[in-house]
Design a protein around this motif. Sequence first.
Motif, PDB file in Angstrom:
ATOM      1  N   UNK A 161       1.021  -1.155  -0.092  1.00  0.00           N
ATOM      2  CA  UNK A 161      -0.180   0.003  -0.079  1.00  0.00           C
ATOM      3  C   UNK A 161       0.780   1.156   0.100  1.00  0.00           C
ATOM      4  N   UNK A 162       0.349   2.237  -0.660  1.00  0.00           N
ATOM      5  CA  UNK A 162       1.243   3.415  -0.566  1.00  0.00           C
ATOM      6  C   UNK A 162       0.213   4.688  -0.670  1.00  0.00           C
ATOM      7  N   UNK A 163       0.662   5.832  -0.207  1.00  0.00           N
ATOM      8  CA  UNK A 163      -0.216   7.183  -0.403  1.00  0.00           C
ATOM      9  C   UNK A 163       0.612   8.227   0.055  1.00  0.00           C
ATOM     10  N   UNK A 164       0.442   9.194  -0.687  1.00  0.00           N
ATOM     11  CA  UNK A 164       0.961  10.762  -0.127  1.00  0.00           C
ATOM     12  C   UNK A 164      -0.109  11.375   0.643  1.00  0.00           C
ATOM     13  N   UNK A 165       0.219  11.977   1.595  1.00  0.00           N
ATOM     14  CA  UNK A 165      -0.691  12.561   2.496  1.00  0.00           C
ATOM     15  C   UNK A 165      -1.605  13.603   1.759  1.00  0.00           C
ATOM     16  N   UNK A 166      -0.469  14.570   1.051  1.00  0.00           N
ATOM     17  CA  UNK A 166      -1.085  15.849   0.689  1.00  0.00           C
ATOM     18  C   UNK A 166      -2.060  15.719  -0.695  1.00  0.00           C
TER      19      UNK A 166
END
Length: 177
Positions: A161-166
Motif C-alpha cells: 500500500x502507498x499514499x501521499x498525504x497531501x
Amino acid sequence: MPKRPAKRSSTRLSTTAKSQPKADRPFAPGYGIVGAEDGKGLLSWAWVARKMNNCRTFWLATIHAGQGRPHVMPVWGVWLDDAFFFSTGRKSRKGQNLAANPACTIANDDGQEAVIVEGLATQTEDAAEQERVAIAYKKKYKMDPRSMGEPIYCVKPVRVFGFVERTFPQSATRWKL
C-alpha cells in the motif's frame, strides 16, 4: 510510416509487466477513495522502490509468539529486487515471532509518503543473495549484516500500500503481487 519490430515491443511489454505490478485502489470504505479507473493519482512501482531505498529506519510488525498480539520494532533494511531484506537475532522477540509465524508488515518511516509492505519473512540461505544484501547494507549503513552471525530475512511482498498525504485519497494505491 514504418512498423516497429514486433519482437522488440513484446519484450519491452513483458519486462514492464514483470517489474511493475498492477496498481489499483485499496478497499477502505469511508475514506473517499475512488476506483482505479475514476480519478487520477495512482502511484508507480518506481515510487515504492524510491521510498524504500531512501528510508534508513523501517517499522517491522510481527505477531507475538504464543500471545497473538502485534509487536512493532524499528529495523534497518534494504530494498533489492522488489523485496525487503533485514537481519535480526534468532533470540530477539522479532526472531522468535518470525520463527513461530513468518507473517509480517514493513513500513517506511514517513507517514506523509507511506509505503506499507505485507508478506512472509523467510531466511535467505543463498550465498549470492546474501552477498548482494551485504553490499547494499555496507553502502547504506557501513556494516555487513553477516558479521552478526544472525539470520538475514527476505520479505517478498504479497500486498503493498502507498499514499501521499497531501494528495490523499487520490494517491491511495495498492499492489497485489
